[in-house]
Design a protein around this motif. Sequence first.
Motif, PDB file in Angstrom:
ATOM      1  N   GLU A   1      34.543  44.579  33.944  1.00 33.59           N
ATOM      2  CA  GLU A   1      34.612  45.862  34.641  1.00 33.59           C
ATOM      3  C   GLU A   1      33.385  46.085  35.516  1.00 33.59           C
ATOM      4  O   GLU A   1      33.475  46.595  36.633  1.00 33.59           O
ATOM      5  CB  GLU A   1      34.731  47.009  33.637  1.00 33.59           C
ATOM      6  CG  GLU A   1      36.171  47.336  33.303  1.00 33.59           C
ATOM      7  CD  GLU A   1      36.276  48.311  32.143  1.00 33.59           C
ATOM      8  OE1 GLU A   1      35.452  49.253  32.071  1.00 33.59           O
ATOM      9  OE2 GLU A   1      37.181  48.108  31.310  1.00 33.59           O
TER      10      GLU A   1
ATOM     11  N   VAL B   1      33.534  44.234  38.755  1.00 38.17           N
ATOM     12  CA  VAL B   1      34.391  44.900  39.739  1.00 38.17           C
ATOM     13  C   VAL B   1      33.659  46.102  40.338  1.00 38.17           C
ATOM     14  O   VAL B   1      33.593  46.257  41.559  1.00 38.17           O
ATOM     15  CB  VAL B   1      35.730  45.354  39.097  1.00 38.17           C
ATOM     16  CG1 VAL B   1      36.519  46.222  40.070  1.00 38.17           C
ATOM     17  CG2 VAL B   1      36.549  44.142  38.662  1.00 38.17           C
ATOM     18  N   SER B   2      33.064  46.927  39.458  1.00 38.02           N
ATOM     19  CA  SER B   2      32.488  48.179  39.977  1.00 38.02           C
ATOM     20  C   SER B   2      31.150  47.953  40.687  1.00 38.02           C
ATOM     21  O   SER B   2      30.885  48.564  41.711  1.00 38.02           O
ATOM     22  CB  SER B   2      32.339  49.204  38.854  1.00 38.02           C
ATOM     23  OG  SER B   2      31.445  48.731  37.880  1.00 38.02           O
TER      24      SER B   2
ATOM     25  N   TYR C   1      29.791  44.858  41.838  1.00 36.40           N
ATOM     26  CA  TYR C   1      29.779  43.846  42.902  1.00 36.40           C
ATOM     27  C   TYR C   1      30.986  43.946  43.825  1.00 36.40           C
ATOM     28  O   TYR C   1      31.099  43.176  44.784  1.00 36.40           O
ATOM     29  CB  TYR C   1      29.716  42.443  42.300  1.00 36.40           C
ATOM     30  CG  TYR C   1      28.484  42.210  41.468  1.00 36.40           C
ATOM     31  CD1 TYR C   1      27.207  42.333  42.028  1.00 36.40           C
ATOM     32  CD2 TYR C   1      28.580  41.869  40.123  1.00 36.40           C
ATOM     33  CE1 TYR C   1      26.071  42.128  41.263  1.00 36.40           C
ATOM     34  CE2 TYR C   1      27.445  41.650  39.356  1.00 36.40           C
ATOM     35  CZ  TYR C   1      26.198  41.792  39.934  1.00 36.40           C
ATOM     36  OH  TYR C   1      25.074  41.576  39.178  1.00 36.40           O
ATOM     37  N   GLY C   2      31.901  44.858  43.512  1.00 32.66           N
ATOM     38  CA  GLY C   2      33.085  45.019  44.357  1.00 32.66           C
ATOM     39  C   GLY C   2      33.990  43.793  44.361  1.00 32.66           C
ATOM     40  O   GLY C   2      34.692  43.541  45.334  1.00 32.66           O
ATOM     41  N   LEU C   3      33.990  43.023  43.295  1.00 33.75           N
ATOM     42  CA  LEU C   3      34.832  41.824  43.255  1.00 33.75           C
ATOM     43  C   LEU C   3      36.279  42.204  42.943  1.00 33.75           C
ATOM     44  O   LEU C   3      36.535  43.173  42.240  1.00 33.75           O
ATOM     45  CB  LEU C   3      34.340  40.872  42.154  1.00 33.75           C
ATOM     46  CG  LEU C   3      33.009  40.174  42.370  1.00 33.75           C
ATOM     47  CD1 LEU C   3      32.707  39.282  41.156  1.00 33.75           C
ATOM     48  CD2 LEU C   3      33.011  39.337  43.637  1.00 33.75           C
ATOM     49  N   PRO C   4      37.230  41.423  43.463  1.00 36.45           N
ATOM     50  CA  PRO C   4      38.623  41.619  43.048  1.00 36.45           C
ATOM     51  C   PRO C   4      38.739  41.350  41.543  1.00 36.45           C
ATOM     52  O   PRO C   4      37.966  40.562  40.997  1.00 36.45           O
ATOM     53  CB  PRO C   4      39.391  40.556  43.832  1.00 36.45           C
ATOM     54  CG  PRO C   4      38.467  40.108  44.916  1.00 36.45           C
ATOM     55  CD  PRO C   4      37.082  40.336  44.432  1.00 36.45           C
ATOM     56  N   GLU C   5      39.722  41.996  40.890  1.00 39.74           N
ATOM     57  CA  GLU C   5      39.950  41.805  39.454  1.00 39.74           C
ATOM     58  C   GLU C   5      40.054  40.313  39.113  1.00 39.74           C
ATOM     59  O   GLU C   5      39.529  39.864  38.099  1.00 39.74           O
ATOM     60  CB  GLU C   5      41.267  42.484  39.032  1.00 39.74           C
ATOM     61  CG  GLU C   5      41.289  43.978  39.237  1.00 39.74           C
ATOM     62  CD  GLU C   5      40.927  44.720  37.954  1.00 39.74           C
ATOM     63  OE1 GLU C   5      40.989  44.102  36.880  1.00 39.74           O
ATOM     64  OE2 GLU C   5      40.577  45.906  38.060  1.00 39.74           O
TER      65      GLU C   5
ATOM     66  N   LYS D   1      25.663  37.283  49.015  1.00 35.00           N
ATOM     67  CA  LYS D   1      26.751  38.262  48.938  1.00 35.00           C
ATOM     68  C   LYS D   1      27.670  37.936  47.765  1.00 35.00           C
ATOM     69  O   LYS D   1      28.144  36.802  47.645  1.00 35.00           O
ATOM     70  CB  LYS D   1      27.572  38.241  50.235  1.00 35.00           C
ATOM     71  CG  LYS D   1      26.841  38.808  51.432  1.00 35.00           C
ATOM     72  CD  LYS D   1      27.833  38.993  52.591  1.00 35.00           C
ATOM     73  CE  LYS D   1      27.124  38.933  53.932  1.00 35.00           C
ATOM     74  NZ  LYS D   1      26.941  37.543  54.424  1.00 35.00           N
TER      75      LYS D   1
ATOM     76  N   LYS E   1      30.866  38.402  46.910  1.00 37.38           N
ATOM     77  CA  LYS E   1      32.171  37.768  47.094  1.00 37.38           C
ATOM     78  C   LYS E   1      32.017  36.326  47.592  1.00 37.38           C
ATOM     79  O   LYS E   1      32.800  35.441  47.228  1.00 37.38           O
ATOM     80  CB  LYS E   1      33.025  38.609  48.051  1.00 37.38           C
ATOM     81  CG  LYS E   1      34.411  38.037  48.348  1.00 37.38           C
ATOM     82  CD  LYS E   1      35.287  37.799  47.106  1.00 37.38           C
ATOM     83  CE  LYS E   1      36.621  37.175  47.478  1.00 37.38           C
ATOM     84  NZ  LYS E   1      37.217  36.367  46.384  1.00 37.38           N
TER      85      LYS E   1
END
Length: 482
Positions: free
Chosen positions: A309, A312-313, A315-319, A344, A346
């Motif tokens: 979680e 995702v929150s 680093y803004g990674l996709p699930e 970066k 992603k």
Amino acid sequence: MSSNVAGEKFEAVIGLEVHAQLLTNSKIFCGCSTAFGAAPNSQTCPVCTGQPGSLPVMNEKAIQYTIKTGLAMDCSISPYSRFARKNYFYPDLPKGYQISQYELPLCLKGRVVIETSEGKKEIGITRIHLEEDAGKNIHEAGPFSFVDLNRGGMPLMEIVSEPDMRSPAEAGAYMRKLRTILRYIGVCDGNMEQGSLRCDANVSVRPKGQKELGVKVELKNMNSFRFVEKALEYEINRQVRAIEAGEPILQETRLWDSAAGVTLSMRSKEEAHDYRYFPEPDLVPVTVPDNDIKRIKESLPELPDIKRERFVSVYGLPEYDADQLTAEKPVAEWFEETVKLGAKPKTVSNWVMGELMRLLNEEGAPIEKSSVTPQALAEMLALIDNGTISGKIAKTVFDEMYRTGKPAKKIVEEKGLVQITDTGALESAIDAVMAASPSEVERYRAGEEKLFGFFVGQVMKATKGKANPAAANDMLKKRLKG
Ligand code: ADP
Ligand code: MG
Ligand code: ZN
């Protein structure tokens, strides 16, 4: 795999009993080594070979590891638990009984969250208890069988789930998740080939909408995710066909024959053992003070669900990326270290999940053994960012970094891989390409625009992939216009 193996009218119900061997140095009731692969019977003593008059001595670490597992799976820890004798005869069990836990296990009522095609799902944990493993019978060709007692007395946890799974895919996801958690908290290496993690799968089917559970069949001792899924799939189909043909399902234990791809009956309920459990008189009951539970709780690392979680929150990674990166703790740590060096998130994720995993898998190496360090990847990504190399060339550079351990800068210099952004150099490459393909130029100018890709390819070829793609595209467009 389809989540609808049971068809339109039926629903499968699955509960797993997973055995996990604990990573203690010594066995559960004696000082013998737990190391894998030693010569048969070389790691045995009077206790683990069940000699008369020998007495078990509890391995405290085994208790702590089981509590740790219970806490990681949200169980309540019994302040008072007890060991019990499970009586049966088998050549690999010289004592005539296995020391296990029965009515008072160490951990009760927990949960594990899995990802399914319909989102997150909670699988209930009924109990986790501690027990000793039995030895191993070896049936080789010839008239004799052998008994290796090295495995006798290995510390095992049995993790029993509620019948909460509804498909082989969910059972597979649950087992993978257990493995991930056990490896995170360092209590089990999860090595399925060596039998450190194995599972009995209980499965029944029932008409959709029916509340009562159907008669269950137990599939014994599987030590691969794929076998568990395949065996369940076969068994669910078999049960549905039987019910549709009006045949009863017998409560029985079956074995998965992986070569034939079928399950075979091993014993029926009537032949099942009556183990005559009774409290183990040679061991005192286990009492766990609150303070110990608190201390063990504080020693838990960040668990995979929380890490996932956070990835995702924060680093803004996709699930999907977060799932892949957090399945193994060392991979998650490697990723985070690289990001902390300024890369970066992603982009790092792409490189880790793509090239790095591909190269590591090729030689079956763990990420700890990677010759490319987070520092080295961060440096290489900086070279892409500042335009020194193209993303395409970076793949070659990364490969070379992995093989030689050299830093990206050095490889780029040695191999002359610096990207061509210089207008003059690009222009002459483009002119040469156009001069070599006059008919294509003509067709392009006559409106055959899909030929543009051909020219890009030729320019890349002429520059050995070093042309800056954006600059090359721009310039090509201009010159082709004529
Ligand atoms: P046993 O005494 O035969 O070992 P348990 O009640 O202890 O049976 O259950 C063992 C496992 O079987 C548990 O994981 C449980 O969730 C699962 N289970 C129990 N009943 C069913 C059923 N009808 N269908 C599928 N799984 C079941
Ligand atoms: Mg059972
Ligand atoms: Zn021993």
